[in-house]
Structures are given as C-alpha cells and as structure tokens.
Design an enzyme around this catalytic site. Structure first.
Site, mmCIF file in Angstrom:
data_model
loop_
_atom_site.group_PDB
_atom_site.id
_atom_site.type_symbol
_atom_site.label_atom_id
_atom_site.label_comp_id
_atom_site.label_asym_id
_atom_site.label_seq_id
_atom_site.Cartn_x
_atom_site.Cartn_y
_atom_site.Cartn_z
ATOM 1 C CG HIS A 144 51.346 -78.686 161.341
ATOM 2 N ND1 HIS A 144 50.369 -77.787 161.448
ATOM 3 C CD2 HIS A 144 52.787 -78.366 160.646
ATOM 4 C CE1 HIS A 144 51.617 -76.689 161.363
ATOM 5 N NE2 HIS A 144 52.367 -76.707 161.306
ATOM 6 C CG ASN A 163 51.582 -72.284 161.143
ATOM 7 O OD1 ASN A 163 50.855 -72.902 160.907
ATOM 8 N ND2 ASN A 163 53.050 -72.094 161.207
HETATM 9 FE FE1 HDE Z 1 54.913 -76.950 157.018
HETATM 10 N N1 HDE Z 1 54.614 -79.399 156.215
HETATM 11 N N2 HDE Z 1 56.922 -76.214 156.501
HETATM 12 N N3 HDE Z 1 54.239 -74.666 157.196
HETATM 13 N N4 HDE Z 1 52.964 -76.844 157.599
HETATM 14 C C1 HDE Z 1 54.123 -79.306 157.317
HETATM 15 O O1 HDE Z 1 53.081 -80.967 155.118
HETATM 16 C C2 HDE Z 1 57.434 -77.290 155.780
HETATM 17 C C3 HDE Z 1 55.506 -73.925 157.228
HETATM 18 C C4 HDE Z 1 52.194 -76.198 157.840
HETATM 19 O O2 HDE Z 1 47.254 -79.925 158.393
HETATM 20 C C5 HDE Z 1 54.249 -80.781 155.721
HETATM 21 O O3 HDE Z 1 51.275 -82.816 154.454
HETATM 22 C C6 HDE Z 1 58.489 -77.132 155.016
HETATM 23 C C7 HDE Z 1 55.165 -71.947 157.413
HETATM 24 C C8 HDE Z 1 50.870 -76.747 158.365
HETATM 25 O O4 HDE Z 1 47.873 -81.447 156.771
HETATM 26 C C9 HDE Z 1 55.480 -80.701 155.725
HETATM 27 C C10 HDE Z 1 59.110 -75.141 156.088
HETATM 28 C C11 HDE Z 1 53.731 -72.459 157.760
HETATM 29 C C12 HDE Z 1 50.836 -77.691 157.883
HETATM 30 C C13 HDE Z 1 55.681 -79.835 155.705
HETATM 31 C C14 HDE Z 1 57.560 -75.452 156.456
HETATM 32 C C15 HDE Z 1 53.524 -74.045 158.285
HETATM 33 C C16 HDE Z 1 52.237 -78.533 157.521
HETATM 34 C C17 HDE Z 1 54.285 -82.143 157.133
HETATM 35 C C18 HDE Z 1 59.906 -74.155 155.937
HETATM 36 C C19 HDE Z 1 52.592 -71.243 157.946
HETATM 37 C C20 HDE Z 1 49.969 -78.688 157.996
HETATM 38 C C21 HDE Z 1 52.923 -82.949 155.972
HETATM 39 C C22 HDE Z 1 60.451 -73.764 154.542
HETATM 40 C C23 HDE Z 1 53.137 -70.543 157.312
HETATM 41 C C24 HDE Z 1 49.304 -79.454 156.873
HETATM 42 C C25 HDE Z 1 52.452 -82.423 155.397
HETATM 43 C C26 HDE Z 1 48.127 -80.209 157.133
HETATM 44 C C27 HDE Z 1 53.106 -79.410 157.444
HETATM 45 C C28 HDE Z 1 56.946 -78.629 155.734
HETATM 46 C C29 HDE Z 1 57.079 -74.924 157.140
HETATM 47 C C30 HDE Z 1 52.700 -74.700 158.304
HETATM 48 C C31 HDE Z 1 57.196 -82.301 156.198
HETATM 49 C C32 HDE Z 1 59.425 -77.154 154.574
HETATM 50 C C33 HDE Z 1 56.017 -71.215 157.048
HETATM 51 C C34 HDE Z 1 49.957 -75.951 158.589
HETATM 52 O O5 HDE Z 1 56.233 -80.770 154.060
#
Ligand code: HDE
Length: 706
Positions: free
Chosen positions: A66, A139
C-alpha cells in the site's frame, strides 16, 4: 506544561524571513560560504550543511504494501443510535459528526507507480472519536487472499516485483504471483475478485470498501454482535475497462489521485454510506462457512446490509508527506464498544501494523504527529524515544503513585473497576470482550476453513455476460504473461474447481490443454455481487464525471455551450478539445476557448464525448484529424456514452462505428441530433441518462478493432 511556557515566550519578528531550523535569519541561500570567489567551500557554513542534511534525509521507508496512496479529511455521522449493539459514541449519537482521515491506496506498486493498475485498493479510515482513534483498515474487495497471517510475508513476496530484477511494477501478471496462488487454493476467491473489474475503479469516489474481517460490536450489557463493515459510494460503483486502464497508466499515472483531489477542490465531495451486516452471537455456526474465515463473504441474501451512517470527504490535505504519507493506521486502534474476532488473519495484523510504524516513522512517538493525534486527550506514563514532541512535567512517571495524586488514574476508580470484569455503562473504559477461550495449542487450521471453491463459484455465477467476458480476458492477460508452462497449467487446474467453462475459456487463450471436469458447479448465485444489476448505481448522479467536447474552426458555439451548461449544473466537468491549443473560430464569429489540445489528452481520460456541430469545414477538419477520429472510435470501444450534434454525426461515420442497420445494439449509449443549432432538451436528457449508465456493453464491441 513547559512547552506552553515556551510558546508564550515565542517571538515573531517577521514571519516572511527565511531562517535555519534554529530560527537564525539567513542572508543568502544561493551561494555557499567560500574562501574567495573561486576558493574551497568552508565547513563553517552551517546553513549549507543543515540544508543538505535535511535534504539527504527527506525520504522515509515507504510502506511495504500500500505504498502508493492518496488521502482526504472529512466526517462521519450515524443516521440513528446503534446503542442496542454498541457503546461506541461515534455510532450512538446521531447529532455527532466525528472527524475522519481516509487513505486510499494500491497494494503492489511502489510510491511512484501508476494508479490504474489491476490491483486491490486499500480503503483505510481513521475515526478521531471522543473515545480515542478507531482505525478501520479495509480494502475495496470483501475477502482476502489468505486465511492465516503467517502466510502474509509469503504472499506479499510472491505478489511484489520479482527479487532478481524488480519487475513488474504495480502488476500481479508474473510468474511468482501465479506460482504462489496456484499452489495455495485459499487465494482463489480473492483472485477472481482481482480478475474482475473491481480491480479497476474509475474513481476512489466510485468504489466500495469492506472491513473484510468479522468484528464484534459490544453493548452496555456486555453483549456481543458479530459485524461486517461495508462502505457503499453515493456516486455508485464504476470501473474502467482493462485497455483503458493500461493507457491511462501512461497518459495520466495520477488518474485516481487527481480525480480525488480535483473533485474535493471543486466541491464534489466523495460520500459513502456505512453499512453493517449484524449477526447475533447465537448464529455463529449458522452458515456453511466459518465467520472467522476472511476468504469468505456473508452473502447479502443471507444477511442484508443495514445502512447506519454517512461519511463525506470534504477537505484535501495541506501537505502530502506530513499527512498522507505519515498517517499511521493500526488495526489495534479500537474504541470501547467494538472488538475483534478470533480471525487468525486479524490476529496477525494486530501485531504487524504497530510494528511497521516503528520502522516507517522512526520510533514510538508517531501518534504525536498531527495526522495521527487523537482528538481525545492522551495521558499516560510513556516517555522518551525518538521524536518525542511533548515536555512532560510530572515527577511521577509510573503507576500507582501518590506524588502526582495518583494521576493519571484508571477509569472506574482503579481498584474496584477496571481489570475486575465487565463494568457496564456508556462511559466505561475499553474492556476486552470476555470471550471464553479453551483449546489445545497447535499449528492447525480449522476444518471449517477447508472449502476454497464454493464462494469463487458463487461470485462467477453472479456475474453478467460482460462481467464474465472481462474476467476471462483478465485471466488470459495475466496468465499470458506467465513464462512457466507448469504454472499456467496449474492455474487453469485450479479454475476447473470453480467452473469448467471459465477454466476452458482461459485455457484456450493461453495455449494450455482444456482441463478435465473435477467438480460440479453448485449453481447458486448472489445477485448483490454484480456491478450490472443496478443496485450499485449510487444516489448522487453524474457529479464529478468528465466529458470531452470535440471542436474545430467553424463550430456552432451553442452546440457546445447548451449541453456543457446543462452538464455543469449536474456537477459534470466539460472540457473543450480542439486540434491545437488556444481558441477555435465559431461559425457565429466569436472565439471559443479550447481547454486542451487533442494530442495532449485521450478519450481514456473522459467518461463521455460530445462531437459538436458546425460548418462543413469544421467537421471536415475533425474527420481528417487522426486524434479526433481515434478519440471517438476508442470511446466507442470502451463502451462510453457519445453524443453527436448536427454535422458532428459525420465524425461517427469517419470513426467506422458498427452499422446500426446490421449490428443490433450499435447505438447503445449513442445519442445524435442531426439538425444544426443547439441540442434539443430531449437530447440533453438522453445524454445525461447515457452518462448515468456509465458504460454501454450492449454494443457489438467485438466488431470494433482493438
Ligand atoms: Fe495490511 N498492512 N496486512 N491488510 N493493509 C499494511 O501497514 C498486514 C490486510 C491494508 O493507507 C502495512 O502501515 C498483514 C488485510 C491497508 O496506510 C503492514 C496482513 C487488509 C493498508 C500490513 C495484512 C489490509 C495496509 C504496511 C495479514 C484489508 C494501508 C504499511 C495478516 C482488510 C494503510 C502499514 C494505509 C498496510 C500488514 C492483511 C489492508 C505491513 C501482516 C486483510 C488498506 O503493516
């Protein structure tokens, strides 16, 4: 607080003077300090060193996923109190507007990648509530690729550009992605969403958002209700077509970002309705899938979405870095009245987001950055660390204490309240839902998570004809970019579990053998999932759409201005495109300003096109201009509304559109007015209706060359 004393001592001599970071006025910022006009630069030049050092450290690590995003401020307001379900103030007081910051994003590409790639879009909302920040980090698709967070690094490594050469950027059409997903069948549901037009939103204003996981609402009595969060855009759900999305990536890589920014600047505020699927705890096992499984939706036919409130985004940030880049979403930011479920994907996210901010924002004080700061007061014994902005004055930086009169104290009086079970009441401190937990510690997945194909089949069955065609074409494109024959075979083998026709159609396009039948299609569908059923057309009409008016010297001015004014009244932006920039000569003698020259734009940047009427010379100029002819033919191919006025209809002939006498549907979304002069009211209404429908896939598009 000491910092308040300091600020009262502050002097503002002249706020237009350039200073160093230490507030020392600068006399010259164009020349470094040198020993003689041609001599060496001196180390004593603290201004040069500070300026260069600050520049060297301007970048912070981009988000691992993202990375590319755009943000906006706004507010949320509930329609009525949800007190029956939750104690969260922002959901229980219909008079209260809670400020929000929303960041939309793509997932795969780096910060500088294009907006219109085929990808999932992030839809992350920070609610600055009076009980602290609540981050709903969702999402634009309601399911996720994997069921357990421990697979996330594997999944993201496979999705991101390949490690040896860092290609491709912003795309899942490559070997490692398809290698992983074809070996991990739980991804199949999210992958079919990714192959659908949902992966190509026309605008951030025109896409849904989903919390994905099942959450819990908790009321004053401590009763829990499972909840799925939905955002539905008031502008309706609209997508680009794939050919268009790829061309926009070149013509305007900032397409979605620009649309968000310009719409807000123009007062066309993005608006979304928050909806909830509410499921009593007693129904936890009432479905043929597990509520804790993030690869599953709860079909709306089983549990309808209850509209609960409205969010409006009405302010652009002042500074991209300070706000949109530094915003730190943490799924663990939650307020009293809302809680998590045991979804194993969510549980891993609870660790990941806080952890990631420590690296990205350089330490533990990121919550003090303006965009992250809660509006509710923060008082605790946390201290020090990189980037501390506060100057704490308390002598007692621990709890319990008597030196600071026990402050800050625990809500509920400490000893008798918090930590002693559920304390009812709307002002209670956050208490974790007292869920009964029992089990053997082991690395196993529940058998209730085992069905990976029924819901992808449900999605496929719910699509209209053109949606299915787009999905097949997307699989063909993506797998057509996969070099390994073995991976292509395996991917088609997975599709055979979803639907044999889908698998066979994809196989035929990528040169692999048609698959054997492995399962029967269960035949069920969920009409709410289709973009073409009219349910997702929205309530705010065509505001924010963009229409091109093609003109040349000799144009009849009213054939532009009447329709443009009518569209403008509905919030549509009309741009006049001529063969060159400047103005065109009207047949009435005046000059008509040209917004942009045709070679600088393209039909892909507009939602519809109007060919203006004019003198024979006017239409001859357009018909002999390759840009104009291509503009109309391409808009037609992309199923966009077209209006041709007076002699402008001749440009449709020059563009070789299918003949309505022999090709049924050829005029779907095409409105014409053969008479010279201003368009009749009926034409205006017909074009507005064609624009509202967004795309016209009833056309015989197979007859139009790509
Ligand atoms: Fe994320 N995700 N994610 N994700 N995600 C990040 O956090 C992570 C997941 C989502 O505009 C990171 O600040 C793991 C689902 C959005 O700043 C990180 C897992 C959904 C955004 C991270 C998931 C998301 C992130 C990268 C599985 C939808 C952007 C930078 C366990 C429900 C937020 C940060 C923004 C961002 C980890 C799965 C949506 C690396 C470990 C499911 C919208 O922390």
């Amino acid at each position: 607080m000491k910092d308040q004393q300091l600020s009262s001592a502050r002097v503002d001599l002249d706020d237009s003077i350039l200073t160093t970071d230490q507030a020392i006025p600068v006399e010259d910022t164009d020349n470094s300090l040198r020993a003689g006009a041609r001599g060496p630069t001196l180390l004593a030049d603290f201004h040069l060193r500070e300026k260069i050092t600050r520049f060297d450290h301007e970048r912070i690590p981009e988000r691992v996923v993202h990375a590319r995003g755009s943000g906006a401020y706004g507010w949320f307001q509930p329609y009525e109190s949800l007190r029956r379900y939750t104690t969260a103030h922002f959901l229980t007081d219909p008079a209260r507007r809670t400020p929000v910051f929303v960041r939309f994003s793509t997932v795969q590409g780096s910060r500088g990648s294009a907006d219109t790639v085929r990808d999932v879009r992030g839809f992350a909302t920070k609610f600055y509530t009076d009980q602290g920040n609540f981050d709903l980090v969702g999402n634009n698709m309601p399911v996720f690729f994997i069921q357990d967070g421990i697979k996330f690094p594997d999944f993201v490594h496979a999705l991101k550009p390949e490690p040896q050469h860092e290609m491709p950027q912003g795309a899942s059409a490559h070997d490692t992605f398809w290698d992983f997903v074809s070996l991990q069948p739980e991804t199949m549901h999210h992958v079919i969403w990714l192959m659908s037009d949902r992966a190509l939103p026309r605008s951030y204003r025109a896409m849904q958002g989903f919390g994905v996981h099942t959450f819990r609402l908790v009321n004053e009595e401590g009763e829990g209700t499972f909840v799925k969060f939905h955002w539905t855009p008031a502008a309706g759900v609209q997508s680009l077509v794939w050919d268009e999305a790829q061309k926009i990536a070149g013509k305007d890589p900032d397409f979605n970002r620009r649309d968000l920014w310009e719409s807000i600047a123009a007062g066309v505020f993005p608006e979304y309705e928050l909806g909830m699927q509410l499921i009593p705890e007693s129904d936890e096992f009432a479905f043929d899938f597990d509520l804790l499984d993030p690869t599953k939706i709860v079909p709306e036919e089983l549990v309808p979405v209850t509209p609960v409130g409205r969010m409006v985004l009405d302010r652009n940030p002042d500074n991209f870095f300070a706000e949109t880049e530094q915003v730190a979403f943490c799924v663990g930011n939650i307020v009293p009245g809302i809680d998590f479920s045991d979804d194993p994907l969510m549980q891993a996210r609870l660790f990941s987001y806080l952890d990631t901010q420590l690296t990205r924002l350089g330490g533990p004080n990121f919550a003090q950055l303006p965009v992250n700061r809660p509006v509710a007061p923060v008082r605790n014994h946390q201290q020090d660390g990189f980037g501390q902005q506060q100057i704490p004055t308390t002598p007692a930086n621990y709890h319990p204490n008597s030196l600071a009169d026990g402050c800050p104290r625990l809500l509920g009086g400490g000893v008798g309240g918090a930590g002693r079970g559920w304390v009812p009441g709307p002002t209670a401190a956050f208490l974790h839902y007292p869920e009964r937990v029992k089990g053997v510690a082991h690395r196993r997945r529940s058998e209730t998570f085992a069905d990976h194909y029924s819901q992808p089949t449900l999605f496929w069955n719910s699509m209209s004809g053109w949606e299915k065609e787009h999905i097949i074409a997307a699989y063909r494109f993506e797998l057509g970019k996969v070099d390994s024959r073995e991976i292509r075979d395996r991917a088609v083998g997975q599709l055979a579990h979803i639907d044999l026709d889908l698998a066979s159609a994809v196989a035929a396009g990528i040169g692999v053998a048609a698959p054997e039948k492995v399962a029967d299609n269960h035949g069920r569908s969920s009409p709410a999932l289709s973009q073409s059923n009219g349910r997702l057309t929205g309530s705010t009409g065509i505001a924010g759409r963009k229409v091109a008016f093609l003109v040349a010297d000799g144009v009849e001015a009213p054939s532009v201005t009447v329709l443009r004014d009518a569209l403008q009244e509905r919030g549509v932006v009309g741009e006049v495109l001529g063969p060159v920039g400047g103005t065109v000569q009207c047949s009435e003698g005046d000059q008509l300003p040209v917004t942009r020259a045709l070679p600088t734009v393209g039909s892909v940047l507009y939602d519809g096109v109007v060919v203006a009427g004019g003198s024979p010379a006017c239409v001859a100029a357009l018909a002999s201009d390759g840009y104009a002819v291509h503009f109309v033919a391409e808009a037609y191919k992309h199923a966009k509304p077209i209006a041709a006025l007076g002699s402008g209809t001749e440009l449709l002939l020059a563009a070789s559109l299918p003949n309505p006498n022999t090709a049924p549907g050829a005029l779907d979304g095409v409105v014409t007015h053969e008479q010279p002069g201003p368009p009749a009211a009926a034409l205006v209404e017909a074009f507005v209706a064609a624009l509202a429908a967004h795309r016209h896939f009833g056309r015989p598009l197979e007859l139009v060359p790509a």
